[in-house]
Motif scaffolding. Structure first.
Motif, PDB file in Angstrom:
ATOM      1  N   ASN A   1       7.499  -1.779  18.654  1.00 58.12           N
ATOM      2  CA  ASN A   1       8.789  -2.304  18.216  1.00 58.12           C
ATOM      3  C   ASN A   1       8.695  -2.581  16.725  1.00 58.12           C
ATOM      4  O   ASN A   1       7.692  -2.254  16.084  1.00 58.12           O
ATOM      5  N   GLY A   2       9.721  -3.186  16.154  1.00 52.29           N
ATOM      6  CA  GLY A   2       9.714  -3.418  14.715  1.00 52.29           C
ATOM      7  C   GLY A   2       8.571  -4.309  14.271  1.00 52.29           C
ATOM      8  O   GLY A   2       7.947  -4.065  13.241  1.00 52.29           O
ATOM      9  N   PHE A   3       8.303  -5.360  15.042  1.00 57.67           N
ATOM     10  CA  PHE A   3       7.224  -6.279  14.685  1.00 57.67           C
ATOM     11  C   PHE A   3       5.877  -5.578  14.728  1.00 57.67           C
ATOM     12  O   PHE A   3       5.062  -5.733  13.818  1.00 57.67           O
ATOM     13  N   HIS A   4       5.639  -4.818  15.771  1.00 56.47           N
ATOM     14  CA  HIS A   4       4.347  -4.136  15.877  1.00 56.47           C
ATOM     15  C   HIS A   4       4.155  -3.134  14.738  1.00 56.47           C
ATOM     16  O   HIS A   4       3.087  -3.082  14.123  1.00 56.47           O
ATOM     17  N   ALA A   5       5.194  -2.357  14.443  1.00 56.37           N
ATOM     18  CA  ALA A   5       5.078  -1.307  13.430  1.00 56.37           C
ATOM     19  C   ALA A   5       4.817  -1.861  12.043  1.00 56.37           C
ATOM     20  O   ALA A   5       4.053  -1.275  11.265  1.00 56.37           O
ATOM     21  N   THR A   6       5.427  -2.994  11.714  1.00 55.81           N
ATOM     22  CA  THR A   6       5.343  -3.510  10.341  1.00 55.81           C
ATOM     23  C   THR A   6       4.357  -4.666  10.162  1.00 55.81           C
ATOM     24  O   THR A   6       4.022  -5.006   9.029  1.00 55.81           O
ATOM     25  N   VAL A   7       3.902  -5.261  11.258  1.00 55.95           N
ATOM     26  CA  VAL A   7       3.018  -6.431  11.146  1.00 55.95           C
ATOM     27  C   VAL A   7       1.752  -6.298  11.979  1.00 55.95           C
ATOM     28  O   VAL A   7       0.640  -6.539  11.494  1.00 55.95           O
ATOM     29  N   GLU A   8       1.903  -5.923  13.237  1.00 56.68           N
ATOM     30  CA  GLU A   8       0.804  -6.022  14.198  1.00 56.68           C
ATOM     31  C   GLU A   8      -0.111  -4.808  14.232  1.00 56.68           C
ATOM     32  O   GLU A   8      -1.305  -4.938  14.527  1.00 56.68           O
ATOM     33  N   CYS A   9       0.408  -3.640  13.941  1.00 63.36           N
ATOM     34  CA  CYS A   9      -0.374  -2.407  14.035  1.00 63.36           C
ATOM     35  C   CYS A   9      -1.554  -2.446  13.054  1.00 63.36           C
ATOM     36  O   CYS A   9      -1.504  -3.100  12.010  1.00 63.36           O
ATOM     37  N   THR A  10      -2.603  -1.732  13.388  1.00 64.37           N
ATOM     38  CA  THR A  10      -3.787  -1.696  12.518  1.00 64.37           C
ATOM     39  C   THR A  10      -3.443  -1.182  11.127  1.00 64.37           C
ATOM     40  O   THR A  10      -4.026  -1.622  10.136  1.00 64.37           O
ATOM     41  N   LEU A  11      -2.500  -0.256  11.033  1.00 64.68           N
ATOM     42  CA  LEU A  11      -2.077   0.269   9.736  1.00 64.68           C
ATOM     43  C   LEU A  11      -1.428  -0.827   8.902  1.00 64.68           C
ATOM     44  O   LEU A  11      -1.728  -0.984   7.708  1.00 64.68           O
ATOM     45  N   ALA A  12      -0.550  -1.611   9.524  1.00 69.73           N
ATOM     46  CA  ALA A  12       0.131  -2.705   8.822  1.00 69.73           C
ATOM     47  C   ALA A  12      -0.867  -3.775   8.393  1.00 69.73           C
ATOM     48  O   ALA A  12      -0.802  -4.300   7.273  1.00 69.73           O
ATOM     49  N   ARG A  13      -1.799  -4.097   9.253  1.00 72.81           N
ATOM     50  CA  ARG A  13      -2.807  -5.108   8.925  1.00 72.81           C
ATOM     51  C   ARG A  13      -3.673  -4.644   7.752  1.00 72.81           C
ATOM     52  O   ARG A  13      -4.045  -5.443   6.883  1.00 72.81           O
ATOM     53  N   GLY A  14      -3.998  -3.368   7.738  1.00 67.09           N
ATOM     54  CA  GLY A  14      -4.831  -2.838   6.673  1.00 67.09           C
ATOM     55  C   GLY A  14      -4.165  -2.927   5.312  1.00 67.09           C
ATOM     56  O   GLY A  14      -4.794  -3.333   4.325  1.00 67.09           O
ATOM     57  N   LEU A  15      -2.895  -2.566   5.242  1.00 64.30           N
ATOM     58  CA  LEU A  15      -2.175  -2.638   3.973  1.00 64.30           C
ATOM     59  C   LEU A  15      -1.979  -4.090   3.546  1.00 64.30           C
ATOM     60  O   LEU A  15      -2.124  -4.415   2.356  1.00 64.30           O
TER      61      LEU A  15
ATOM     62  N   VAL B   1       6.860 -10.057   0.669  1.00 66.88           N
ATOM     63  CA  VAL B   1       6.844  -9.741   2.096  1.00 66.88           C
ATOM     64  C   VAL B   1       7.814  -8.609   2.408  1.00 66.88           C
ATOM     65  O   VAL B   1       7.479  -7.672   3.159  1.00 66.88           O
ATOM     66  N   MET B   2       9.010  -8.646   1.828  1.00 65.26           N
ATOM     67  CA  MET B   2       9.983  -7.593   2.103  1.00 65.26           C
ATOM     68  C   MET B   2       9.530  -6.254   1.562  1.00 65.26           C
ATOM     69  O   MET B   2       9.679  -5.214   2.221  1.00 65.26           O
ATOM     70  N   TYR B   3       8.958  -6.249   0.343  1.00 69.84           N
ATOM     71  CA  TYR B   3       8.427  -5.003  -0.209  1.00 69.84           C
ATOM     72  C   TYR B   3       7.264  -4.491   0.636  1.00 69.84           C
ATOM     73  O   TYR B   3       7.120  -3.280   0.859  1.00 69.84           O
ATOM     74  N   LEU B   4       6.427  -5.400   1.102  1.00 67.22           N
ATOM     75  CA  LEU B   4       5.270  -5.009   1.906  1.00 67.22           C
ATOM     76  C   LEU B   4       5.690  -4.362   3.214  1.00 67.22           C
ATOM     77  O   LEU B   4       5.191  -3.291   3.582  1.00 67.22           O
ATOM     78  N   LEU B   5       6.617  -4.987   3.932  1.00 68.79           N
ATOM     79  CA  LEU B   5       7.083  -4.441   5.210  1.00 68.79           C
ATOM     80  C   LEU B   5       7.780  -3.098   5.000  1.00 68.79           C
ATOM     81  O   LEU B   5       7.616  -2.172   5.808  1.00 68.79           O
ATOM     82  N   TRP B   6       8.543  -2.984   3.934  1.00 68.75           N
ATOM     83  CA  TRP B   6       9.234  -1.728   3.611  1.00 68.75           C
ATOM     84  C   TRP B   6       8.226  -0.600   3.371  1.00 68.75           C
ATOM     85  O   TRP B   6       8.398   0.514   3.875  1.00 68.75           O
ATOM     86  N   ARG B   7       7.168  -0.899   2.627  1.00 71.20           N
ATOM     87  CA  ARG B   7       6.161   0.127   2.340  1.00 71.20           C
ATOM     88  C   ARG B   7       5.343   0.479   3.578  1.00 71.20           C
ATOM     89  O   ARG B   7       4.958   1.642   3.762  1.00 71.20           O
ATOM     90  N   VAL B   8       5.090  -0.497   4.440  1.00 68.44           N
ATOM     91  CA  VAL B   8       4.377  -0.208   5.687  1.00 68.44           C
ATOM     92  C   VAL B   8       5.157   0.800   6.517  1.00 68.44           C
ATOM     93  O   VAL B   8       4.588   1.742   7.091  1.00 68.44           O
TER      94      VAL B   8
ATOM     95  N   ALA C   1      -0.224  10.112   2.714  1.00 68.79           N
ATOM     96  CA  ALA C   1      -0.155   8.766   2.138  1.00 68.79           C
ATOM     97  C   ALA C   1      -1.306   7.924   2.682  1.00 68.79           C
ATOM     98  O   ALA C   1      -1.714   8.065   3.834  1.00 68.79           O
ATOM     99  N   SER C   2      -1.839   7.064   1.842  1.00 69.38           N
ATOM    100  CA  SER C   2      -2.965   6.222   2.231  1.00 69.38           C
ATOM    101  C   SER C   2      -2.685   4.775   1.869  1.00 69.38           C
ATOM    102  O   SER C   2      -1.745   4.468   1.124  1.00 69.38           O
ATOM    103  N   ILE C   3      -3.511   3.876   2.392  1.00 66.48           N
ATOM    104  CA  ILE C   3      -3.367   2.460   2.072  1.00 66.48           C
ATOM    105  C   ILE C   3      -3.618   2.227   0.593  1.00 66.48           C
ATOM    106  O   ILE C   3      -2.879   1.490  -0.069  1.00 66.48           O
ATOM    107  N   ALA C   4      -4.644   2.858   0.037  1.00 64.03           N
ATOM    108  CA  ALA C   4      -4.959   2.694  -1.380  1.00 64.03           C
ATOM    109  C   ALA C   4      -3.799   3.167  -2.254  1.00 64.03           C
ATOM    110  O   ALA C   4      -3.445   2.522  -3.252  1.00 64.03           O
ATOM    111  N   GLU C   5      -3.189   4.281  -1.880  1.00 65.37           N
ATOM    112  CA  GLU C   5      -2.052   4.802  -2.636  1.00 65.37           C
ATOM    113  C   GLU C   5      -0.861   3.858  -2.546  1.00 65.37           C
ATOM    114  O   GLU C   5      -0.143   3.655  -3.522  1.00 65.37           O
ATOM    115  N   SER C   6      -0.663   3.271  -1.373  1.00 66.15           N
ATOM    116  CA  SER C   6       0.442   2.334  -1.185  1.00 66.15           C
ATOM    117  C   SER C   6       0.233   1.058  -1.990  1.00 66.15           C
ATOM    118  O   SER C   6       1.187   0.483  -2.511  1.00 66.15           O
TER     119      SER C   6
END
Length: 207
Positions: free
Chosen positions: A82-96, A135-142, A156-161
């Motif tokens: 869901n939106g929360f998982h994709a932008t906050v909870e997922c390993t990709l979101a946590r990494g960024l 926070v808004m910019y971070l979630l948008w980029r995730v 695209a990579s975390i370092a690039e983001s």
């Protein structure tokens, strides 16, 4: 068919839509100002508004619309996306988010918690102006990074983001300062070397 689908979709989220409309109570309108009055790009505000209403095309929403058979996150495969998982909870979101802490002051990790359907509004309402922007910019980029991995080339990579977000904020800062200056919020005093060229020419002409 499109109109009927849109009507059905709006009815399913009627409570959230009313909270963001002009008919909402003063308290409800005030909390939505945490999105609409935050000093970020309009496209970021619109993204945050969709995220707050769970309107993003996540795998979970696609499953509900019969577009996908499974709603499991295609990146981590741990739970329904869901939106929360994709932008906050997922390993990709946590990494960024962890990588950005080296450059930005972000809320404590415990603040990024699912408190219910209005989790984003609750989070933003507890933050200062600069934290809301970050926070808004971070979630948008995730979300962009997630889409690149699923639908794009995955280049695209975390370092690039991280580099993008730091550079993006640096480019917007002078624009904000010029806007504040036009609104009368700029400094009242300027150093002599900051006098405009036209002013200097006028003085020479008078002599």
């Amino acid at each position: 068919v499109r109109s009927a689908y849109r009507l059905a979709w709006n009815q399913s989220g009627k409570v959230r839509v009313e909270a963001s409309s002009g008919t909402a109570t003063n308290g409800e309108r005030k909390i939505w100002k945490n999105i609409w009055q935050t000093n970020v790009q309009p496209k970021v505000r619109i993204f945050a508004w969709k995220l707050a209403q769970d309107r993003l095309p996540t795998w979970g929403n696609k499953r509900k619309r019969k577009i996908e058979q499974s709603g499991i996150c295609p990146i981590c495969g741990m739970t329904e996306e869901n939106g929360f998982h994709a932008t906050v909870e997922c390993t990709l979101a946590r990494g960024l988010r962890e990588a950005m802490r080296a450059h930005w002051v972000l809320p404590a990790e415990r603040s990024f918690a699912y408190t219910g359907p209005d989790w984003l509004l609750v989070l933003l309402d507890s933050l200062q102006s600069s934290e809301k922007e970050h926070v808004m910019y971070l979630l948008w980029r995730v979300w962009h990074l997630r889409n690149n991995m699923i639908h794009g080339k995955g280049s695209a990579s975390i370092a690039e983001s991280v580099s993008f977000l730091v550079s993006y904020e640096g480019q917007l800062l002078p624009i904000r300062q010029r806007e504040d200056d036009k609104k009368g919020k700029g400094p009242m005093y300027r150093e002599p070397n900051q006098i405009s060229l036209s002013t200097s020419i006028n003085k020479l002409t008078d002599k």
